[in-house]
Design a protein around this motif. Structure first.
Motif, PDB file in Angstrom:
ATOM      1  N   ASN A 112       0.808  -1.217   0.000  1.00 58.07           N
ATOM      2  CA  ASN A 112       0.000   0.000   0.000  1.00 58.07           C
ATOM      3  C   ASN A 112       0.840   1.265   0.000  1.00 58.07           C
ATOM      4  OD1 ASN A 112      -2.336  -1.501  -0.011  1.00 58.07           O
ATOM      5  ND2 ASN A 112      -2.640  -1.373   2.188  1.00 58.07           N
ATOM      6  N   SER A 171       2.282  -4.604  -6.564  1.00 55.20           N
ATOM      7  CA  SER A 171       0.957  -5.186  -6.327  1.00 55.20           C
ATOM      8  C   SER A 171       0.910  -6.667  -6.680  1.00 55.20           C
ATOM      9  CB  SER A 171      -0.104  -4.426  -7.116  1.00 55.20           C
ATOM     10  OG  SER A 171       0.183  -4.483  -8.492  1.00 55.20           O
ATOM     11  N   ASP A 179      -6.035  11.154  -4.929  1.00 55.86           N
ATOM     12  CA  ASP A 179      -6.293   9.779  -5.373  1.00 55.86           C
ATOM     13  C   ASP A 179      -5.079   9.164  -6.068  1.00 55.86           C
ATOM     14  OD1 ASP A 179      -8.804   9.992  -4.314  1.00 55.86           O
ATOM     15  OD2 ASP A 179      -9.853  10.090  -6.228  1.00 55.86           O
ATOM     16  N   PHE A 227      -3.702   3.623  -4.701  1.00 60.10           N
ATOM     17  CA  PHE A 227      -4.873   2.747  -4.602  1.00 60.10           C
ATOM     18  C   PHE A 227      -4.472   1.496  -3.840  1.00 60.10           C
ATOM     19  CE2 PHE A 227      -7.804  -0.459  -6.573  1.00 60.10           C
ATOM     20  CZ  PHE A 227      -8.981   0.066  -6.054  1.00 60.10           C
ATOM     21  N   ASP A 228      -5.202   1.182  -2.781  1.00 63.79           N
ATOM     22  CA  ASP A 228      -4.856   0.031  -1.946  1.00 63.79           C
ATOM     23  C   ASP A 228      -5.672  -1.214  -2.267  1.00 63.79           C
ATOM     24  OD1 ASP A 228      -7.360   0.392  -0.786  1.00 63.79           O
ATOM     25  OD2 ASP A 228      -6.582   1.071   1.147  1.00 63.79           O
ATOM     26  N   GLY A 229      -6.406  -1.183  -3.355  1.00 67.18           N
ATOM     27  CA  GLY A 229      -7.249  -2.315  -3.736  1.00 67.18           C
ATOM     28  C   GLY A 229      -8.699  -2.111  -3.339  1.00 67.18           C
ATOM     29  N   LYS A 230      -8.924  -1.184  -2.439  1.00 69.38           N
ATOM     30  CA  LYS A 230     -10.288  -0.885  -1.990  1.00 69.38           C
ATOM     31  C   LYS A 230     -10.640   0.579  -2.153  1.00 69.38           C
ATOM     32  CE  LYS A 230     -10.221  -4.654   1.286  1.00 69.38           C
ATOM     33  NZ  LYS A 230     -10.048  -5.066   2.654  1.00 69.38           N
ATOM     34  N   LYS A 231      -9.686   1.454  -1.852  1.00 71.46           N
ATOM     35  CA  LYS A 231      -9.965   2.883  -1.996  1.00 71.46           C
ATOM     36  C   LYS A 231      -8.692   3.641  -2.366  1.00 71.46           C
ATOM     37  CE  LYS A 231      -9.465   4.903   2.544  1.00 71.46           C
ATOM     38  NZ  LYS A 231     -10.093   5.667   3.572  1.00 71.46           N
ATOM     39  N   TYR A 232      -8.905   4.845  -2.839  1.00 73.05           N
ATOM     40  CA  TYR A 232      -7.801   5.712  -3.220  1.00 73.05           C
ATOM     41  C   TYR A 232      -7.374   6.569  -2.035  1.00 73.05           C
ATOM     42  CZ  TYR A 232      -8.388   4.512  -8.101  1.00 73.05           C
ATOM     43  OH  TYR A 232      -8.432   3.833  -9.278  1.00 73.05           O
ATOM     44  N   HIS A 233      -6.082   6.888  -2.028  1.00 73.84           N
ATOM     45  CA  HIS A 233      -5.518   7.732  -0.975  1.00 73.84           C
ATOM     46  C   HIS A 233      -4.732   8.860  -1.629  1.00 73.84           C
ATOM     47  CE1 HIS A 233      -6.310   4.710   2.162  1.00 73.84           C
ATOM     48  NE2 HIS A 233      -6.071   3.854   1.184  1.00 73.84           N
TER      49      HIS A 233
END
Length: 171
Positions: free
Chosen positions: A32, A37, A153, A156-162
């Motif tokens: 993350n 990935s 954004d 991306f951690d696989g669920k949401k953007y940071h």
């Protein structure tokens, strides 16, 4: 008050480091905070070690093992995405769990700054840091990096953007 930092040595990756590199590259908790990935095979990492020239101009990156005074590997530091025209590179650092919060990252960044300036003659090093990663944010600030911008954004951690913050250090 000046923080007393441990002594670290930066050295090239050796074939004997394969297991350490394998464990770091395949630690999904680190994915993350990086662009990784997918897992890396031992063969792929062995091939990297065997064929890396350890020349930033050839490989466009340099990866160094971080050792403490007891010659234990405490982590890895990378200069990646080297741009020879603009003389800049992105820094990445991983400190092993049992060595965290002991000053190793700070000591390593101090050494890589010196190496980047005096050996590689870089103009700047930079880092993308997850906006929620307070430990890394504080580390780069303490090491003299300046917050340049926020990238929406970006990670991306696989669920949401940071959001990511871009830190720069002009050497």
């Amino acid at each position: 008050m000046t923080e007393i930092l441990p002594i670290v040595k930066l050295r090239a990756i050796e074939p004997e480091d394969l297991d350490i590199l394998y464990n770091i590259e395949n630690d999904t908790s680190l994915w993350n905070v990086s662009v990784t990935s997918v897992p890396y095979s031992r063969y792929t990492l062995y091939d990297y070690i065997a064929n890396s020239k350890n020349d930033i101009y050839t490989d466009r990156q340099v990866r160094l093992m971080i050792e403490n005074e007891q010659h234990e590997v405490v982590g890895i530091v990378d200069l990646i995405n080297f741009d020879p025209k603009h003389l800049r590179a992105e820094i990445g650092i991983v400190i092993g769990n049992r060595y965290r919060n002991k000053g190793y990252a700070h000591a390593t960044i101090n050494q890589i700054k010196d190496y980047s300036l005096n050996i590689l003659h870089l103009h700047q090093i930079y880092a993308f840091v997850n906006k929620d990663n307070n430990k890394s944010l504080n580390l780069f600030k303490r090491c003299g990096f300046t917050l340049s911008t926020e990238l929406t954004d970006w990670l991306f951690d696989g669920k949401k953007y940071h959001n990511a913050l871009l830190f720069q250090l002009f050497l």
